[in-house]
Design an enzyme around this catalytic site. Structure first.
Site, short mmCIF file in Angstrom:
data_model
loop_
_atom_site.label_atom_id
_atom_site.label_comp_id
_atom_site.label_asym_id
_atom_site.label_seq_id
_atom_site.Cartn_x
_atom_site.Cartn_y
_atom_site.Cartn_z
N SER A 96 0.88 -1.18 0.00
CA SER A 96 0.00 0.00 0.00
C SER A 96 0.91 1.22 0.00
O SER A 96 1.34 1.68 1.05
CB SER A 96 -0.91 -0.01 1.24
OG SER A 96 -1.66 -1.20 1.28
N LYS A 170 -6.87 2.16 -2.87
CA LYS A 170 -6.57 1.36 -1.67
C LYS A 170 -6.53 2.26 -0.42
O LYS A 170 -7.09 1.94 0.63
CB LYS A 170 -5.22 0.65 -1.84
CG LYS A 170 -4.61 0.07 -0.59
CD LYS A 170 -5.46 -1.05 -0.02
CE LYS A 170 -5.03 -1.41 1.39
NZ LYS A 170 -5.89 -2.38 2.03
N LYS A 239 -0.71 4.88 8.25
CA LYS A 239 0.02 5.29 7.03
C LYS A 239 -0.96 5.44 5.86
O LYS A 239 -0.96 6.43 5.15
CB LYS A 239 1.07 4.24 6.69
CG LYS A 239 1.68 4.37 5.32
CD LYS A 239 2.18 3.03 4.77
CE LYS A 239 1.11 1.99 4.68
NZ LYS A 239 1.40 0.80 3.89
P1 NAD Z 1 4.77 -6.83 7.49
O1 NAD Z 1 5.41 -5.77 8.32
O2 NAD Z 1 4.21 -8.04 8.14
O3 NAD Z 1 5.80 -7.32 6.35
C1 NAD Z 1 6.69 -6.49 5.67
C2 NAD Z 1 7.94 -7.33 5.35
O4 NAD Z 1 8.84 -6.51 4.60
C3 NAD Z 1 8.70 -7.79 6.60
O5 NAD Z 1 8.89 -9.19 6.56
C4 NAD Z 1 10.02 -7.01 6.53
O6 NAD Z 1 11.12 -7.73 7.08
C5 NAD Z 1 10.16 -6.82 5.04
N1 NAD Z 1 11.06 -5.73 4.68
C6 NAD Z 1 11.16 -4.51 5.25
N2 NAD Z 1 12.12 -3.79 4.64
C7 NAD Z 1 12.62 -4.57 3.66
C8 NAD Z 1 13.64 -4.37 2.68
N3 NAD Z 1 14.32 -3.23 2.58
N4 NAD Z 1 13.90 -5.40 1.84
C9 NAD Z 1 13.22 -6.57 1.93
N5 NAD Z 1 12.25 -6.81 2.84
C10 NAD Z 1 11.96 -5.81 3.69
O7 NAD Z 1 3.64 -6.07 6.64
P2 NAD Z 1 2.34 -6.73 5.95
O8 NAD Z 1 1.22 -6.73 6.95
O9 NAD Z 1 2.72 -7.97 5.24
O10 NAD Z 1 2.01 -5.56 4.90
C11 NAD Z 1 2.74 -5.39 3.69
C12 NAD Z 1 2.02 -4.32 2.86
O11 NAD Z 1 0.68 -4.74 2.59
C13 NAD Z 1 1.91 -2.97 3.60
O12 NAD Z 1 2.04 -1.93 2.64
C14 NAD Z 1 0.49 -3.00 4.17
O13 NAD Z 1 -0.03 -1.70 4.36
C15 NAD Z 1 -0.25 -3.79 3.10
N6 NAD Z 1 -1.45 -4.55 3.55
C16 NAD Z 1 -1.44 -5.31 4.68
C17 NAD Z 1 -2.58 -6.02 5.05
C18 NAD Z 1 -2.63 -6.89 6.29
O14 NAD Z 1 -3.74 -7.34 6.65
N7 NAD Z 1 -1.53 -7.17 6.96
C19 NAD Z 1 -3.73 -5.97 4.24
C20 NAD Z 1 -3.68 -5.22 3.07
C21 NAD Z 1 -2.54 -4.51 2.72
#
Ligand code: NAD
Length: 291
Positions: A96, A170, A239
């Site tokens: 997102s 989104k 965010k």
């Molecule tokens: P999360 O924090 O669980 O996962 C993010 C991952 O990115 C982590 O494993 C982290 O180690 C990795 N990461 C961070 N910096 C990095 C880098 N420089 N290189 C490689 N990997 C790196 O987050 P999430 O809940 O999986 O969400 C991911 C995206 O999806 C976000 O933008 C969030 O807003 C969106 N989203 C989440 C949900 C939800 O229900 N969790 C639903 C819809 C959208």
């Protein structure tokens, strides 16, 4: 047709999405800064990419599922990663992210013949596990058509418009979702203090015009049971709300309730641990009122 897919960001969402892609027969090379996340992806059948560059190497498509635009830009401009991307590769940013930054990034990549599509999702961790995400897609018709079959293994893609449109819609969706959740939590707390049973209230709301994702899903599944484990962090929600309100402000559209909702959620974020699930806002509202 099986594709060679680089997947970057194996967190709450990226992990189950990687598993779905592997299950659909794609060859996935998976990278995350966290070693444990990479090991989990290998258990799910992906090949570990030890570096960002290894994820991009020979990839037909590279999927990003990262926390925010800062990190997306950091990854895409990483010299090793950028060099490993070949002309003709499509980068799909499923994080997102911020729509205007997405447009700028797509333009930079296009100079080198690399295509970009934004495809953020809604439906949470459960939706990701079941391949039932709503996917909001932004990009040129040909680029979107190119990635549709892969997106269809993850959920229901909707082509929202030009590059950045997925990220815009989104963020707007999450502004609605967060605002519903806040006022639903206030209403249920008011009813509870009056002597109403929350389960009875939810049954009434769900058959009435107060119904929303908060009354149908978040309250019954994560808040009433007291588990607060939706897998979507409170700070990630905040965010997205900020992106939506900024979008409104940049275009001169009204955003009074939206801006107030951002302030309220920011206060809750300050009062809760950094790792709080977004559903913990309900507990914060009830406790704050008690104080
Ligand atoms: P999360 O924090 O669980 O996962 C993010 C991952 O990115 C982590 O494993 C982290 O180690 C990795 N990461 C961070 N910096 C990095 C880098 N420089 N290189 C490689 N990997 C790196 O987050 P999430 O809940 O999986 O969400 C991911 C995206 O999806 C976000 O933008 C969030 O807003 C969106 N989203 C989440 C949900 C939800 O229900 N969790 C639903 C819809 C959208």
């Amino acid at each position: 047709m099986p594709e060679q897919i680089g997947f970057v960001g194996l967190g709450n969402m990226g992990h189950p999405m990687t598993s779905r892609l592997v299950g659909a027969g794609h060859r996935v090379r998976a990278y995350d800064v966290a070693e444990a996340a990479r090991a989990r992806a290998v258990e799910a059948g992906a090949v570990e990419a030890a570096t960002l560059a290894a994820a991009a190497d020979d990839a037909d498509l590279v999927v990003l599922m990262l926390p925010n635009s800062d990190i997306v830009e950091q990854v895409v401009t990483d010299p090793g990663f950028a060099q490993a991307l070949s002309p003709g590769t499509t980068v799909i940013d499923m994080s997102s992210s911020e729509p205007l930054r997405t447009r700028a990034l797509a333009a930079r990549l296009a100079e080198r013949g690399i295509r970009m599509v934004d495809a953020p999702v809604s439906g949470g961790v459960k939706g990701a596990e079941r391949g039932a995400l709503t996917i909001m897609v932004g990009g040129d018709d040909a680029d979107v058509a190119r990635v549709m079959p892969v997106l269809e293994t993850l959920g229901r893609p909707v082509h929202a418009g030009a590059i950045g449109s997925g990220h815009a819609v989104k963020a707007l969706n999450n502004l609605l979702s967060a605002t519903h959740l806040w006022v639903t939590s206030e209403a249920i707390e008011a009813g509870r203090r009056f002597g109403l049973d929350p389960e009875v209230m939810l049954a009434v709301f769900n058959g009435s015009s107060g119904r929303s994702g908060s009354t149908e899903n978040k309250w019954p599944n994560f808040i009433l049971p007291g588990t607060f484990d939706s897998g979507f962090g409170l700070r990630l929600m905040l965010k997205d709300m900020r992106i939506a309100v900024q979008l409104a402000q940049q275009s001169g559209a009204p955003s009074r309730l939206g801006a107030d909702a951002v302030d309220l959620w920011a206060e809750a974020a300050d009062g809760l641990p950094a790792t709080a699930d977004h559903t913990e806002v309900a507990r914060w509202i009830a406790d704050e009122g008690a104080g």
